[in-house]
Design a protein around this motif. Structure first.
Motif, mmCIF file in Angstrom:
data_model
loop_
_atom_site.group_PDB
_atom_site.id
_atom_site.type_symbol
_atom_site.label_atom_id
_atom_site.label_comp_id
_atom_site.label_asym_id
_atom_site.label_seq_id
_atom_site.Cartn_x
_atom_site.Cartn_y
_atom_site.Cartn_z
ATOM 1 N N LEU A 138 19.204 -4.032 -20.442
ATOM 2 C CA LEU A 138 19.636 -5.279 -21.051
ATOM 3 C C LEU A 138 18.451 -6.025 -21.646
ATOM 4 C CD1 LEU A 138 22.211 -7.642 -19.367
ATOM 5 C CD2 LEU A 138 20.303 -8.557 -20.660
ATOM 6 N N VAL A 139 17.376 -6.113 -20.865
ATOM 7 C CA VAL A 139 16.171 -6.809 -21.332
ATOM 8 C C VAL A 139 15.544 -6.076 -22.511
ATOM 9 C CG1 VAL A 139 13.802 -7.399 -20.693
ATOM 10 C CG2 VAL A 139 15.681 -7.918 -19.135
ATOM 11 N N THR A 140 15.473 -4.748 -22.421
ATOM 12 C CA THR A 140 14.860 -3.970 -23.498
ATOM 13 C C THR A 140 15.645 -4.103 -24.787
ATOM 14 O OG1 THR A 140 14.069 -2.373 -21.853
ATOM 15 C CG2 THR A 140 14.036 -1.680 -24.151
ATOM 16 N N GLY A 141 16.972 -4.101 -24.695
ATOM 17 C CA GLY A 141 17.790 -4.273 -25.889
ATOM 18 C C GLY A 141 17.534 -5.604 -26.565
ATOM 19 N N LYS A 142 17.459 -6.674 -25.777
ATOM 20 C CA LYS A 142 17.184 -7.987 -26.340
ATOM 21 C C LYS A 142 15.769 -8.055 -26.900
ATOM 22 C CE LYS A 142 20.516 -10.572 -23.556
ATOM 23 N NZ LYS A 142 21.249 -11.101 -24.717
ATOM 24 N N ALA A 143 14.822 -7.411 -26.213
ATOM 25 C CA ALA A 143 13.435 -7.441 -26.667
ATOM 26 C C ALA A 143 13.278 -6.759 -28.017
ATOM 27 C CB ALA A 143 12.531 -6.779 -25.620
ATOM 28 N N PHE A 144 13.887 -5.611 -28.190
ATOM 29 C CA PHE A 144 13.737 -4.901 -29.455
ATOM 30 C C PHE A 144 14.619 -5.487 -30.553
ATOM 31 C CE2 PHE A 144 11.643 -1.886 -26.682
ATOM 32 C CZ PHE A 144 10.560 -1.526 -27.478
ATOM 33 N N ALA A 145 15.657 -6.234 -30.186
ATOM 34 C CA ALA A 145 16.381 -7.004 -31.190
ATOM 35 C C ALA A 145 15.472 -8.086 -31.761
ATOM 36 C CB ALA A 145 17.637 -7.628 -30.588
ATOM 37 N N ALA A 146 14.683 -8.715 -30.886
ATOM 38 C CA ALA A 146 13.686 -9.679 -31.365
ATOM 39 C C ALA A 146 12.678 -8.994 -32.273
ATOM 40 C CB ALA A 146 12.979 -10.329 -30.175
ATOM 41 N N GLY A 147 12.313 -7.750 -31.926
ATOM 42 C CA GLY A 147 11.379 -7.013 -32.771
ATOM 43 C C GLY A 147 11.947 -6.706 -34.142
ATOM 44 N N LEU A 148 13.230 -6.377 -34.210
ATOM 45 C CA LEU A 148 13.851 -6.094 -35.505
ATOM 46 C C LEU A 148 13.958 -7.360 -36.357
ATOM 47 C CD1 LEU A 148 16.633 -3.594 -34.410
ATOM 48 C CD2 LEU A 148 14.544 -3.084 -35.665
ATOM 49 N N LYS A 149 14.215 -8.494 -35.718
ATOM 50 C CA LYS A 149 14.191 -9.759 -36.461
ATOM 51 C C LYS A 149 12.787 -10.034 -36.991
ATOM 52 C CE LYS A 149 17.939 -12.090 -33.959
ATOM 53 N NZ LYS A 149 18.294 -13.262 -33.120
ATOM 54 N N ALA A 150 11.785 -9.746 -36.142
ATOM 55 C CA ALA A 150 10.399 -9.967 -36.574
ATOM 56 C C ALA A 150 10.028 -9.049 -37.733
ATOM 57 C CB ALA A 150 9.455 -9.747 -35.394
ATOM 58 N N LEU A 151 10.597 -7.854 -37.767
ATOM 59 C CA LEU A 151 10.324 -6.939 -38.880
ATOM 60 C C LEU A 151 10.812 -7.520 -40.205
ATOM 61 C CD1 LEU A 151 11.087 -3.351 -37.515
ATOM 62 C CD2 LEU A 151 8.897 -4.243 -38.348
ATOM 63 N N ILE A 152 11.926 -8.228 -40.166
ATOM 64 C CA ILE A 152 12.419 -8.855 -41.391
ATOM 65 C C ILE A 152 11.402 -9.879 -41.888
ATOM 66 C CG2 ILE A 152 14.276 -10.246 -42.382
ATOM 67 C CD1 ILE A 152 16.160 -8.992 -40.330
ATOM 68 N N GLN A 153 10.826 -10.660 -40.937
ATOM 69 C CA GLN A 153 9.789 -11.612 -41.317
ATOM 70 C C GLN A 153 8.552 -10.893 -41.845
ATOM 71 O OE1 GLN A 153 10.223 -14.991 -41.235
ATOM 72 N NE2 GLN A 153 12.322 -14.480 -40.696
ATOM 73 N N ALA A 154 8.222 -9.767 -41.233
ATOM 74 C CA ALA A 154 7.054 -9.007 -41.685
ATOM 75 C C ALA A 154 7.239 -8.527 -43.119
ATOM 76 C CB ALA A 154 6.813 -7.819 -40.751
ATOM 77 N N VAL A 155 8.450 -8.095 -43.448
ATOM 78 C CA VAL A 155 8.716 -7.659 -44.832
ATOM 79 C C VAL A 155 8.523 -8.816 -45.800
ATOM 80 C CG1 VAL A 155 10.529 -6.850 -46.381
ATOM 81 C CG2 VAL A 155 10.252 -5.795 -44.135
ATOM 82 N N VAL A 156 8.972 -10.015 -45.406
ATOM 83 C CA VAL A 156 8.808 -11.191 -46.265
ATOM 84 C C VAL A 156 7.328 -11.486 -46.482
ATOM 85 C CG1 VAL A 156 9.207 -13.682 -46.428
ATOM 86 C CG2 VAL A 156 11.016 -12.177 -45.590
ATOM 87 N N VAL A 157 6.537 -11.461 -45.404
ATOM 88 C CA VAL A 157 5.105 -11.761 -45.518
ATOM 89 C C VAL A 157 4.404 -10.699 -46.348
ATOM 90 C CG1 VAL A 157 2.962 -12.097 -44.229
ATOM 91 C CG2 VAL A 157 5.101 -13.014 -43.331
ATOM 92 N N ILE A 158 4.745 -9.430 -46.134
ATOM 93 C CA ILE A 158 4.109 -8.349 -46.904
ATOM 94 C C ILE A 158 4.449 -8.479 -48.382
ATOM 95 C CG2 ILE A 158 4.165 -5.856 -47.300
ATOM 96 C CD1 ILE A 158 4.391 -5.488 -44.272
ATOM 97 N N ALA A 159 5.706 -8.797 -48.690
ATOM 98 C CA ALA A 159 6.094 -8.962 -50.093
ATOM 99 C C ALA A 159 5.351 -10.128 -50.737
ATOM 100 C CB ALA A 159 7.604 -9.169 -50.188
ATOM 101 N N LEU A 160 5.242 -11.252 -50.014
ATOM 102 C CA LEU A 160 4.535 -12.404 -50.549
ATOM 103 C C LEU A 160 3.049 -12.100 -50.716
ATOM 104 C CD1 LEU A 160 4.545 -15.345 -51.430
ATOM 105 C CD2 LEU A 160 4.321 -16.012 -49.028
ATOM 106 N N ALA A 161 2.464 -11.403 -49.730
ATOM 107 C CA ALA A 161 1.051 -11.043 -49.833
ATOM 108 C C ALA A 161 0.799 -10.134 -51.033
ATOM 109 C CB ALA A 161 0.602 -10.359 -48.540
ATOM 110 N N ALA A 162 1.725 -9.216 -51.280
ATOM 111 C CA ALA A 162 1.573 -8.334 -52.443
ATOM 112 C C ALA A 162 1.633 -9.132 -53.738
ATOM 113 C CB ALA A 162 2.654 -7.255 -52.423
ATOM 114 N N VAL A 163 2.516 -10.132 -53.798
ATOM 115 C CA VAL A 163 2.616 -10.973 -54.995
ATOM 116 C C VAL A 163 1.324 -11.764 -55.203
ATOM 117 C CG1 VAL A 163 3.814 -12.976 -55.978
ATOM 118 C CG2 VAL A 163 5.120 -11.137 -54.918
ATOM 119 N N LEU A 164 0.695 -12.190 -54.096
ATOM 120 C CA LEU A 164 -0.539 -12.968 -54.185
ATOM 121 C C LEU A 164 -1.771 -12.100 -54.449
ATOM 122 C CD1 LEU A 164 0.057 -15.503 -51.267
ATOM 123 C CD2 LEU A 164 0.212 -15.942 -53.717
ATOM 124 N N GLY A 165 -1.579 -10.785 -54.530
ATOM 125 C CA GLY A 165 -2.687 -9.906 -54.875
ATOM 126 C C GLY A 165 -3.432 -9.307 -53.704
#
Length: 288
Positions: A138-165
């Protein structure tokens, strides 16, 4: 004289036989999963349940993307121009981007315990704890769900960083390593939050503690500046801060700076496993 062929059975007999087979399937319990397959299956089930919540409310993802964008656009661009922080031959914006990825992932995960307390108050957690699902799953499922949400944020930051050069690596293996690092780091911080929830038991206390530890964890890491420029006491804090190892791995994978990847992955894996064990052991206190 040849014998006449036997008449085919009536269609009603076939329908009756098929109906009997279906009825027999309903009465036969499904074959139990092998022991080694139970925990992964139920872990994924818990993770899927958590991710289903995003279908109903995506506001959290949009609002949480604002803060890392401001760090890159304002803090990163400004300190790149004034060259106040020594980062060698690496532009400061490039140096900062992996740290902001780790920061945004931590900020998502560190308040995950509030959801556990909300589930306790609404009676959901009690129902989950009486199912055959192991607490670790139960704990592991919730923990990795948080990780998948964080991955969405990581994609946003990587995309913005790429735009900024920012000069990022697009090697598929390195990007896969980034995914693993973000998942492990988020798993630890979400389990830390759930462990604190199991101790303090109330949302207000957890919110206060979460706010008290997030900034020290962030500023006590190498996310904003190299370890070499830190005072001695802060270097010691950075050495025991899992966020420092997450940032070090992300920098090595994304921008190619010297990193200790084997040590980083080992520390993050150990921290995630330790966090899962601690959160699972304290989870029962919330249901009392």
């Amino acid at each position: 004289m040849s014998a006449a062929p036997a008449a085919p059975p009536p269609a009603s007999a076939d329908a009756t036989a098929l109906s009997d087979q279906h009825f027999a399937l309903l009465l036969t319990p499904p074959r139990p999963r092998a022991g080694w397959r139970v925990i992964p299956a139920r872990t994924w089930a818990m993770c899927a349940v958590e991710l289903q919540k995003l279908r109903h409310d995506r506001t959290e993802l949009y609002t949480r993307a604002v803060q890392p964008a401001l760090w890159l656009l304002i803090f990163g661009e400004t300190f790149t121009r004034i060259r106040a922080i020594p980062t060698g031959n690496v532009p400061y914006l490039d140096y900062l981007a992996p740290g902001i990825i780790a920061q945004s992932a931590m900020f998502i995960a560190i308040f995950y315990g509030i959801m556990i307390i909300w589930e306790r108050d609404s009676g959901v957690l009690t129902k989950l704890l009486v199912t055959p699902t192991p607490r670790a799953a139960l704990v592991t499922g919730k923990a990795f769900a948080a990780g998948l949400k964080a991955l969405i944020q990581a994609v946003v930051v990587i995309a913005l960083a790429a735009v900024l050069g920012v000069a990022l690596s697009w090697n598929p293996l390195k990007l896969l390593g980034v995914v693993v690092v973000v998942l492990l780091g988020s798993a630890f911080f979400s389990c830390l939050s759930m462990s604190i929830a199991g101790i303090v038991l109330t949302r207000d206390r957890l919110m206060g503690i979460g706010q008290a530890i997030t900034m020290p964890l962030f500023f006590g890491s190498n996310a904003l500046y190299p370890v070499a420029v830190m005072p001695g006491w802060l270097k010691a804090v950075s050495m025991v801060n899992p966020l420092s190892y997450e940032v070090d791995a992300l920098r090595g994978l994304l921008i190619g700076t010297p990193a200790h990847l084997a040590v980083d992955f080992a520390v993050l894996t150990f921290a995630a496993l330790l966090g899962i064990a601690a959160a699972a052991s304290l989870l029962g206190r919330l249901a009392r």
